[in-house]
Structures are given as C-alpha cells and as structure tokens.
Design an enzyme around this catalytic site. Sequence first.
Site, PDB file in Angstrom:
ATOM      1  N   GLY A  14       0.802  -1.215   0.000  1.00 21.59           N
ATOM      2  CA  GLY A  14       0.000   0.000   0.000  1.00 21.59           C
ATOM      3  C   GLY A  14       0.835   1.266   0.000  1.00 21.59           C
ATOM      4  O   GLY A  14       2.017   1.262   0.350  1.00 21.59           O
ATOM      5  N   PHE A  15       0.205   2.370  -0.339  1.00 23.01           N
ATOM      6  CA  PHE A  15       0.875   3.663  -0.490  1.00 23.01           C
ATOM      7  C   PHE A  15       1.563   4.106   0.806  1.00 23.01           C
ATOM      8  O   PHE A  15       2.767   4.396   0.829  1.00 23.01           O
ATOM      9  CB  PHE A  15      -0.177   4.689  -0.932  1.00 23.01           C
ATOM     10  CG  PHE A  15       0.349   6.071  -1.190  1.00 23.01           C
ATOM     11  CD1 PHE A  15       1.431   6.296  -2.027  1.00 23.01           C
ATOM     12  CD2 PHE A  15      -0.277   7.174  -0.613  1.00 23.01           C
ATOM     13  CE1 PHE A  15       1.899   7.578  -2.285  1.00 23.01           C
ATOM     14  CE2 PHE A  15       0.168   8.464  -0.869  1.00 23.01           C
ATOM     15  CZ  PHE A  15       1.260   8.661  -1.695  1.00 23.01           C
ATOM     16  N   ILE A  16       0.807   4.143   1.911  1.00 22.40           N
ATOM     17  CA  ILE A  16       1.393   4.547   3.188  1.00 22.40           C
ATOM     18  C   ILE A  16       2.411   3.507   3.650  1.00 22.40           C
ATOM     19  O   ILE A  16       3.493   3.849   4.144  1.00 22.40           O
ATOM     20  CB  ILE A  16       0.297   4.750   4.250  1.00 22.40           C
ATOM     21  CG1 ILE A  16      -0.599   5.935   3.878  1.00 22.40           C
ATOM     22  CG2 ILE A  16       0.917   4.971   5.633  1.00 22.40           C
ATOM     23  CD1 ILE A  16      -1.809   6.117   4.794  1.00 22.40           C
ATOM     24  N   ARG A  36      -1.108  -9.928   0.548  1.00 22.13           N
ATOM     25  CA  ARG A  36      -2.139 -10.943   0.295  1.00 22.13           C
ATOM     26  C   ARG A  36      -1.670 -11.926  -0.771  1.00 22.13           C
ATOM     27  O   ARG A  36      -2.111 -13.061  -0.810  1.00 22.13           O
ATOM     28  CB  ARG A  36      -3.448 -10.272  -0.131  1.00 22.13           C
ATOM     29  CG  ARG A  36      -4.247  -9.763   1.060  1.00 22.13           C
ATOM     30  CD  ARG A  36      -5.551  -9.152   0.655  1.00 22.13           C
ATOM     31  NE  ARG A  36      -5.367  -7.881  -0.032  1.00 22.13           N
ATOM     32  CZ  ARG A  36      -6.349  -7.095  -0.450  1.00 22.13           C
ATOM     33  NH1 ARG A  36      -7.589  -7.472  -0.258  1.00 22.13           N
ATOM     34  NH2 ARG A  36      -6.106  -5.954  -1.054  1.00 22.13           N
ATOM     35  N   SER A  87      -5.838  -2.439   5.501  1.00 24.78           N
ATOM     36  CA  SER A  87      -7.249  -2.185   5.768  1.00 24.78           C
ATOM     37  C   SER A  87      -8.058  -2.712   4.602  1.00 24.78           C
ATOM     38  O   SER A  87      -7.617  -2.627   3.450  1.00 24.78           O
ATOM     39  CB  SER A  87      -7.490  -0.682   5.921  1.00 24.78           C
ATOM     40  OG  SER A  87      -8.851  -0.417   6.157  1.00 24.78           O
ATOM     41  N   LYS A 162     -14.009   2.438   9.923  1.00 26.70           N
ATOM     42  CA  LYS A 162     -12.728   2.867  10.503  1.00 26.70           C
ATOM     43  C   LYS A 162     -12.901   3.215  11.979  1.00 26.70           C
ATOM     44  O   LYS A 162     -12.024   2.933  12.805  1.00 26.70           O
ATOM     45  CB  LYS A 162     -12.172   4.073   9.743  1.00 26.70           C
ATOM     46  CG  LYS A 162     -11.879   3.836   8.273  1.00 26.70           C
ATOM     47  CD  LYS A 162     -10.826   2.769   8.041  1.00 26.70           C
ATOM     48  CE  LYS A 162      -9.429   3.217   8.350  1.00 26.70           C
ATOM     49  NZ  LYS A 162      -8.403   2.232   7.944  1.00 26.70           N
ATOM     50  N   PRO A 187      -4.848  10.046   9.778  1.00 24.31           N
ATOM     51  CA  PRO A 187      -4.514  11.013   8.727  1.00 24.31           C
ATOM     52  C   PRO A 187      -5.745  11.566   8.012  1.00 24.31           C
ATOM     53  O   PRO A 187      -6.763  10.885   7.885  1.00 24.31           O
ATOM     54  CB  PRO A 187      -3.663  10.191   7.733  1.00 24.31           C
ATOM     55  CG  PRO A 187      -3.621   8.796   8.255  1.00 24.31           C
ATOM     56  CD  PRO A 187      -4.618   8.673   9.351  1.00 24.31           C
ATOM     57  N   SER A 202      -6.925   9.201  -2.220  1.00 27.18           N
ATOM     58  CA  SER A 202      -6.783  10.663  -2.235  1.00 27.18           C
ATOM     59  C   SER A 202      -5.968  11.129  -3.441  1.00 27.18           C
ATOM     60  O   SER A 202      -6.174  12.243  -3.945  1.00 27.18           O
ATOM     61  CB  SER A 202      -6.093  11.133  -0.946  1.00 27.18           C
ATOM     62  OG  SER A 202      -6.863  10.820   0.185  1.00 27.18           O
TER      63      SER A 202
END
Length: 344
Positions: A14-16, A36, A87, A162, A187, A202
């Site tokens: 993932g990006f983060i 995964r 997530s 969330k 965030p 985003s």
Amino acid sequence: MYTDKTVLVTGGAGFIAVHCILQLLNAGYRVRATLRSLSREPEVRAMLKEGGVEAGDRLSFIRTDLSSDTNWNEAVKDCIYVIHVASPTPIVNYKHEDEMIIPAREGVLRVLRASRDAGVKRVVLTSAIGAVVCGHPAQTAPFDETFWTNTSGKAPAYQKSKTLAERAAWEFIEKEGKGLELSAINPVGVLGPVLGADYSHSIHIIKNLLTAKIPGTPKLNSGFVDVRDVADLHLRAMIHPAAKGERFIATAGESIWLVEVAKILKDNLGQSAKKVPVKEIPSLLLRIAAFKDPKLKSVIPFLGTVINVTSAKAIHTLGWAPRSTKEAVLATAESLIRLRLLDQ
C-alpha cells in the site's frame, strides 16, 4: 546504523505502507511486510527502489490476509513493533454496511491478538480522520483527538468501519492487551510522492484534476498531508514513550476547498496543468448525478461542509513537523507526471 530489531508492516504494497517501509529501512530496522499475494514482492521492491532504497535481505515478505488467521503468528514472530496499515478496500456497491465494518474490526483484532501473543512491544494502527469528524454538528474550532465519529448518526459506511475498528482496538488493549501498547494515527487525505501504480484514493483527486476527468471541482473541504510525513509520524509513535495509549491526527495545516487545490496545480505546473478545471460544480448537480453514479454517493454528505482538524498534539508531543499542503499537492502531481501514471 543497522539494528537487528524487526518491524512488521501490514499491507506492505500500500501507499502509506511502502513509505513506512522506506523510512524504517533508512532508520536501520529490518522489516517484514505482509502481502495478500507474494507475487507483488517485485512490485514493492521496485517502489522502494524508486524511493531510493535497495532493500536486499533486510526486507522479507509473508503472505497473510486480514480475513484469515493463517500466518499471523509467523508474521509477528520476533518483531519488536508492528505498524498495522492494512485495511479492507472500500466497497462501492455494498448491500449492507457490515460488509465493510466486520472485516475492518475483525482484521485489527486478529493483528492485535497475534502481536500480544508474540510479545510485541507496541502496535501503531493506521486509523483515519473518518474515525474523528463525522456525525457532529458544525463547529468553528478544529476537531482534535478527543472527538470520535458518531456511529449512531448518518456516518458513511467506510468512515463507520474505521471508527468501529479503532474503537475495537482500544477496547482490546484495555481488556485483553496484557501489556501490549497501542498508538493510532488518524490522517486526513494522504498525498505526496507516488512510487508506483498502487496509491491511496486521495491521489485520484489530483489525478482527476490534472486529466480533467470531471468538468469542475465539487464543493468539498478537506485537510491534506504528505505521505512522507504520515510515515514519519508512524515511526515517531512507534518509539516515543509519550505515544503509548494515544491517537494522533496527521494534517499539514488548515483544511482547504478542492478549488484551492486546483489553483495550486494551475499556478505552479504550467503546461502540465493546462486541463485543470478551476470552477466549482454546483452541489445540486452532484446530488442529482449521485442517483445514477454510486461513486458520487459517498461524497454527498460532505458537500459544502468545512472539516478542519488540528495536529497540535503530534507537533507538541512528538516533535512532528509536516510539510505544507502546497508541497504535498505538488509532490503528488510531479510524481504522477514523472512516472507517466496519468494515462493509466
């Protein structure tokens, strides 16, 4: 510089997560990342290389899934810290909100149980601003970490998921943690340098503006933050004694309207921003369009609403110093252009 301390990062593609892995490796840690599918390992290594790091054998991978107990005990084995970024992906055409809520809640509990049983010192949970700001009356003061989204109100399903996942995490620590420590990062919209084709939703805001996918900007207000600063905050929360048992909002500064984001692009990127629309779309038109387009339904509750939050706690407690919103916006756009991702 190097240490034998190992940190587990979940959702490693993932990006983060990739930016967290970058900073952990640069700080000398060994990193184990969950995927995964292990077929994504070359992609993750390529993104790290784009970020300036050849990970080598200081990075390893293990296959796990938040919906299954398989391999979680092996994933956390010998790890001193866990950064839980993974997530469940937001579902557009869900039939019931539990399709998002249950996997989010069960996933975080699965990670926490395994971490506790393995003797992990602290878990840093990537939550979201959606667990803070929804379902409250309008207010002029910025929201801080004492606020929780009102899940009994009209909070959208993703934001509710969330919220309930983070609340479940804190409840677990209190009742069953047995000494396991927890910190949470909340965030706002995460922007910043894209390292490959896997990036946060985003980023699509910037991509859609640069490609004029929509004829104007919806009247939406949001805070933004650079992914490099989000990763930095995760690392600070991981090791700082004062971060134990605390949640931290991550935002670059005051919230801005999307039309202001469009103007930042238009004013700074020359020909690359020639298509960027700088007119607002009337909210009534979007409400009508949302009857036919499920993707628009999720933004309707936020039209015309100022959602301002503060990162004073992270700045004062952890010494966090984020880049400006303008820097985050431009870094996003420049990376999308450089990696030729606008046509994908």
